[in-house]
Write a protein that holds these residues in place. Structure first.
Motif, PDB file in Angstrom:
ATOM      1  N   CYS A   1      43.079   7.765  35.412  1.00 44.32           N
ATOM      2  CA  CYS A   1      42.447   7.802  34.775  1.00 44.32           C
ATOM      3  C   CYS A   1      41.466   6.519  34.536  1.00 44.32           C
ATOM      4  CB  CYS A   1      43.813   8.177  33.338  1.00 44.32           C
ATOM      5  SG  CYS A   1      42.243   7.955  31.519  1.00 44.32           S
ATOM      6  N   ILE A   2      40.143   6.129  34.312  1.00 47.96           N
ATOM      7  CA  ILE A   2      39.665   5.315  34.161  1.00 47.96           C
ATOM      8  C   ILE A   2      38.505   4.681  32.805  1.00 47.96           C
ATOM      9  CG2 ILE A   2      38.451   2.993  35.778  1.00 47.96           C
ATOM     10  CD1 ILE A   2      39.565   5.344  38.388  1.00 47.96           C
ATOM     11  N   PRO A   3      39.253   3.969  32.235  1.00 49.88           N
ATOM     12  CA  PRO A   3      38.226   4.121  31.282  1.00 49.88           C
ATOM     13  C   PRO A   3      37.141   2.880  31.259  1.00 49.88           C
ATOM     14  CG  PRO A   3      39.423   2.465  30.258  1.00 49.88           C
ATOM     15  CD  PRO A   3      40.628   3.369  31.867  1.00 49.88           C
ATOM     16  N   LEU A   4      35.989   3.820  31.147  1.00 51.08           N
ATOM     17  CA  LEU A   4      34.439   3.331  31.706  1.00 51.08           C
ATOM     18  C   LEU A   4      34.043   2.531  30.041  1.00 51.08           C
ATOM     19  CD1 LEU A   4      32.599   5.496  33.473  1.00 51.08           C
ATOM     20  CD2 LEU A   4      34.043   3.584  34.365  1.00 51.08           C
ATOM     21  N   SER A   5      33.885   2.425  28.813  1.00 52.87           N
ATOM     22  CA  SER A   5      33.481   2.303  27.657  1.00 52.87           C
ATOM     23  C   SER A   5      34.009   2.919  26.547  1.00 52.87           C
ATOM     24  CB  SER A   5      32.066   2.117  27.939  1.00 52.87           C
ATOM     25  OG  SER A   5      31.562   3.889  27.378  1.00 52.87           O
ATOM     26  N   TRP A   6      34.409   1.788  25.885  1.00 53.07           N
ATOM     27  CA  TRP A   6      35.214   2.419  24.952  1.00 53.07           C
ATOM     28  C   TRP A   6      34.702   1.856  23.286  1.00 53.07           C
ATOM     29  CZ3 TRP A   6      37.538   1.157  28.120  1.00 53.07           C
ATOM     30  CH2 TRP A   6      38.406  -0.708  27.863  1.00 53.07           C
ATOM     31  N   GLU A   7      35.320   2.244  22.153  1.00 54.12           N
ATOM     32  CA  GLU A   7      35.231   1.764  20.786  1.00 54.12           C
ATOM     33  C   GLU A   7      35.921   1.589  19.771  1.00 54.12           C
ATOM     34  OE1 GLU A   7      33.422   3.500  16.258  1.00 54.12           O
ATOM     35  OE2 GLU A   7      31.601   3.209  17.928  1.00 54.12           O
ATOM     36  N   GLY A   8      36.727   0.351  19.637  1.00 57.65           N
ATOM     37  CA  GLY A   8      38.067  -0.088  18.931  1.00 57.65           C
ATOM     38  C   GLY A   8      39.083   0.157  20.018  1.00 57.65           C
ATOM     39  N   VAL A   9      39.939   0.769  19.430  1.00 57.22           N
ATOM     40  CA  VAL A   9      41.132   0.290  20.396  1.00 57.22           C
ATOM     41  C   VAL A   9      41.068   1.902  20.900  1.00 57.22           C
ATOM     42  CG1 VAL A   9      43.980   0.178  20.535  1.00 57.22           C
ATOM     43  CG2 VAL A   9      42.251  -1.236  19.023  1.00 57.22           C
ATOM     44  N   LEU A  10      41.522   1.571  22.089  1.00 54.00           N
ATOM     45  CA  LEU A  10      41.578   2.889  22.837  1.00 54.00           C
ATOM     46  C   LEU A  10      43.224   2.984  23.880  1.00 54.00           C
ATOM     47  CD1 LEU A  10      41.342   5.669  24.617  1.00 54.00           C
ATOM     48  CD2 LEU A  10      40.136   4.249  27.021  1.00 54.00           C
ATOM     49  N   LYS A  11      43.909   4.032  23.515  1.00 49.77           N
ATOM     50  CA  LYS A  11      45.734   4.171  24.247  1.00 49.77           C
ATOM     51  C   LYS A  11      45.532   4.602  25.508  1.00 49.77           C
ATOM     52  CE  LYS A  11      47.997   2.073  20.608  1.00 49.77           C
ATOM     53  NZ  LYS A  11      49.362   2.187  19.505  1.00 49.77           N
ATOM     54  N   ILE A  12      45.728   4.736  25.926  1.00 55.64           N
ATOM     55  CA  ILE A  12      46.835   5.790  27.155  1.00 55.64           C
ATOM     56  C   ILE A  12      47.828   5.594  28.205  1.00 55.64           C
ATOM     57  CG2 ILE A  12      45.212   7.007  30.034  1.00 55.64           C
ATOM     58  CD1 ILE A  12      42.758   5.263  29.245  1.00 55.64           C
TER      59      ILE A  12
ATOM     60  N   SER B   1      66.048  11.827  17.240  1.00 55.28           N
ATOM     61  CA  SER B   1      66.467  11.740  15.687  1.00 55.28           C
ATOM     62  C   SER B   1      65.060  11.206  14.800  1.00 55.28           C
ATOM     63  CB  SER B   1      67.340   9.876  14.947  1.00 55.28           C
ATOM     64  OG  SER B   1      66.012   8.798  15.133  1.00 55.28           O
ATOM     65  N   GLN B   2      64.730  12.180  13.765  1.00 56.25           N
ATOM     66  CA  GLN B   2      63.265  11.728  13.141  1.00 56.25           C
ATOM     67  C   GLN B   2      62.700  10.490  13.101  1.00 56.25           C
ATOM     68  OE1 GLN B   2      63.242  12.947   9.004  1.00 56.25           O
ATOM     69  NE2 GLN B   2      64.353  14.716   9.860  1.00 56.25           N
ATOM     70  N   THR B   3      63.691   8.978  13.084  1.00 58.51           N
ATOM     71  CA  THR B   3      63.015   7.731  13.162  1.00 58.51           C
ATOM     72  C   THR B   3      62.582   7.442  14.743  1.00 58.51           C
ATOM     73  OG1 THR B   3      64.279   7.272  11.724  1.00 58.51           O
ATOM     74  CG2 THR B   3      63.174   5.487  13.225  1.00 58.51           C
ATOM     75  N   ALA B   4      63.346   8.574  15.678  1.00 64.71           N
ATOM     76  CA  ALA B   4      62.738   7.902  16.994  1.00 64.71           C
ATOM     77  C   ALA B   4      61.343   8.914  17.296  1.00 64.71           C
ATOM     78  CB  ALA B   4      63.349   8.530  17.765  1.00 64.71           C
ATOM     79  N   LEU B   5      61.235  10.185  16.459  1.00 62.78           N
ATOM     80  CA  LEU B   5      60.528  10.883  16.886  1.00 62.78           C
ATOM     81  C   LEU B   5      58.764  10.527  16.251  1.00 62.78           C
ATOM     82  CD1 LEU B   5      59.694  14.458  17.630  1.00 62.78           C
ATOM     83  CD2 LEU B   5      60.236  14.842  15.771  1.00 62.78           C
ATOM     84  N   HIS B   6      59.168   9.960  14.599  1.00 63.55           N
ATOM     85  CA  HIS B   6      57.757   9.342  14.607  1.00 63.55           C
ATOM     86  C   HIS B   6      57.441   8.273  14.920  1.00 63.55           C
ATOM     87  CE1 HIS B   6      57.635  10.939  10.345  1.00 63.55           C
ATOM     88  NE2 HIS B   6      58.808  11.594  10.626  1.00 63.55           N
ATOM     89  N   GLY B   7      57.863   7.513  15.854  1.00 64.29           N
ATOM     90  CA  GLY B   7      58.129   5.998  16.716  1.00 64.29           C
ATOM     91  C   GLY B   7      57.536   6.195  17.371  1.00 64.29           C
ATOM     92  N   ALA B   8      58.016   7.634  18.339  1.00 65.28           N
ATOM     93  CA  ALA B   8      57.070   7.847  19.392  1.00 65.28           C
ATOM     94  C   ALA B   8      55.561   8.738  19.033  1.00 65.28           C
ATOM     95  CB  ALA B   8      57.741   8.805  20.475  1.00 65.28           C
ATOM     96  N   PHE B   9      54.900   9.468  18.310  1.00 65.94           N
ATOM     97  CA  PHE B   9      54.566  10.229  17.636  1.00 65.94           C
ATOM     98  C   PHE B   9      53.058   9.296  16.797  1.00 65.94           C
ATOM     99  CE2 PHE B   9      56.097  13.494  18.761  1.00 65.94           C
ATOM    100  CZ  PHE B   9      54.392  14.407  19.641  1.00 65.94           C
ATOM    101  N   GLN B  10      53.937   8.169  16.384  1.00 66.68           N
ATOM    102  CA  GLN B  10      52.797   7.390  16.293  1.00 66.68           C
ATOM    103  C   GLN B  10      52.056   6.026  17.067  1.00 66.68           C
ATOM    104  OE1 GLN B  10      51.558   6.018  13.151  1.00 66.68           O
ATOM    105  NE2 GLN B  10      53.106   7.459  11.549  1.00 66.68           N
ATOM    106  N   SER B  11      52.971   6.358  18.416  1.00 62.95           N
ATOM    107  CA  SER B  11      52.638   5.003  19.337  1.00 62.95           C
ATOM    108  C   SER B  11      51.107   6.144  20.350  1.00 62.95           C
ATOM    109  CB  SER B  11      53.847   4.623  20.326  1.00 62.95           C
ATOM    110  OG  SER B  11      53.023   3.939  21.239  1.00 62.95           O
ATOM    111  N   TRP B  12      52.245   6.801  20.498  1.00 62.30           N
ATOM    112  CA  TRP B  12      51.386   7.304  21.299  1.00 62.30           C
ATOM    113  C   TRP B  12      50.126   8.441  20.703  1.00 62.30           C
ATOM    114  CZ3 TRP B  12      52.220   9.333  26.952  1.00 62.30           C
ATOM    115  CH2 TRP B  12      52.759   8.652  27.100  1.00 62.30           C
ATOM    116  N   CYS B  13      50.218   9.187  19.540  1.00 60.74           N
ATOM    117  CA  CYS B  13      49.193   9.667  19.446  1.00 60.74           C
ATOM    118  C   CYS B  13      48.504   9.341  17.460  1.00 60.74           C
ATOM    119  CB  CYS B  13      49.596  11.442  18.345  1.00 60.74           C
ATOM    120  SG  CYS B  13      50.826  12.020  20.211  1.00 60.74           S
ATOM    121  N   GLY B  14      48.951   8.139  17.063  1.00 61.76           N
ATOM    122  CA  GLY B  14      48.512   7.525  16.270  1.00 61.76           C
ATOM    123  C   GLY B  14      49.193   8.314  14.605  1.00 61.76           C
TER     124      GLY B  14
END
Length: 337
Positions: A86-97, A254-267
């Protein structure tokens, strides 16, 4: 909306297919015959929902350029026999892969062998897929080790800036040449062998980025495992209610770990993310549904977006309008537009 099949069999003697579409309201890579076994796009904020795609493929390799105007999360699971880049060519703002902030010097590979998560807005991405076994065997041979000893990099491959641009430009040129051949007569032939061209480019890229063989697997990314386990639990629910406790149990955290993972990967927190996932699924359903009385309520109930009461329907309608900028009935009417 423009959706055009450039050629079902652009170059019969090589088995090349070329396909291009723009302004798509809905994008289904499985239908476009990409090496994808699962795909979803979850819209996270109000904005236009249009997509574009250009694809050149044969029996062995695929090169695809996709554009996505909506702010949200794309989730893709590629065929396990295929290795995807997966190779990003252009994006607006912050892009996370896969939880990493995209740069111009990184080419991304899946975690857990086949898993991509892409979060951002106004993005154009080029990707390619090629046979995993052949790639591993070739890389191992050139590194002087046995294939069973070789462990591929995960998440991202860091490149020198000039090499990164060379790979982006090379894949873009291959794709554009294939599309030109697809627009020509069926007797047109590519001026190169698609399989060898893509294979040589990506093997060369990988060896320059990872000159030393990786003999042992690194520690698996915990956030990737958490998000994937929760995604699988959501998919199993098939419209039935899913609680935060259900997701924690599925991921074993735990709920804390679940929230942290989703905030990082899914915003998004997990429950908000999956609510928007179902709303995005709802939009896709309405775009393809027959425009008839009761279709909106029927789809909302089927996807677990509301109960039987009118107050539940009102909440669903408000959430839908906030995300897509229009009432569900307006989306439904687009089917016959």
């Amino acid at each position: 909306m423009s959706r055009e099949l450039e050629s079902e069999d652009s170059v019969p003697e090589q088995g090349i297919r070329a396909w291009q579409g723009s302004g798509l309201r809905d994008y289904a890579p499985i239908e476009a015959r990409l090496p994808v076994v699962e795909n979803s796009i979850t819209q996270n904020a109000l904005g236009p929902s249009t997509f574009g795609a250009a694809i050149v493929s044969n029996a062995d390799v695929t090169v695809a350029r996709t554009s996505n105007r909506v702010y949200g999360v794309g989730r893709t699971v590629v065929n396990p026999d295929c290795l995807g880049f997966c190779i990003p060519l252009s994006w607006e703002g912050v892009l996370k892969i896969n939880g990493l902030v995209a740069t111009r010097t990184a080419i991304h590979v899946p975690v857990e062998d086949a898993f991509f998560h892409i979060q951002g807005r106004e993005r154009v991405i080029i990707g390619c897929g090629l046979p995993r076994a052949s790639f591993v065997e070739t890389v191992a041979a050139l590194q002087g080790i046995d294939p069973y000893e070789s462990v591929l990099c995960t998440r991202a491959v860091e490149l020198a800036p000039d090499i990164s641009e060379f790979v982006r430009n090379g894949l873009t040129a291959i794709l554009d040449e294939g599309l030109r051949a697809g627009r020509a007569s069926t007797s047109s032939a590519l001026p190169f062998d698609l399989t060898n061209e893509v294979f040589d480019l990506m093997v060369s890229m990988y060896l320059q980025a990872c000159p030393k063989p990786m003999r042992k697997a690194g520690r698996a990314n915990s956030a990737a495992r958490i998000v994937r386990a929760a995604e699988e639990r959501f998919a199993q629910a098939a419209g039935e209610p899913v609680s935060l406790a259900d997701l924690c149990l599925a991921a074993g955290v735990s709920q804390t770990a679940l929230h942290g993972a989703f905030q990082s990967w899914c915003g998004e927190p997990p429950m908000a993310y999956f609510r928007k996932r179902r709303l995005t699924l709802m939009r896709s359903r309405l775009l393809h549904a027959e425009n008839r009385r009761g279709a909106v309520k029927e789809a909302a109930l089927d996807l677990g977006l509301m109960g039987a009461g009118m107050c539940e329907f009102g909440r669903f309608s408000r959430d839908y309008r906030r995300l897509f900028g229009e009432a569900p009935s307006v989306t439904l009417s687009r089917h016959s537009a």
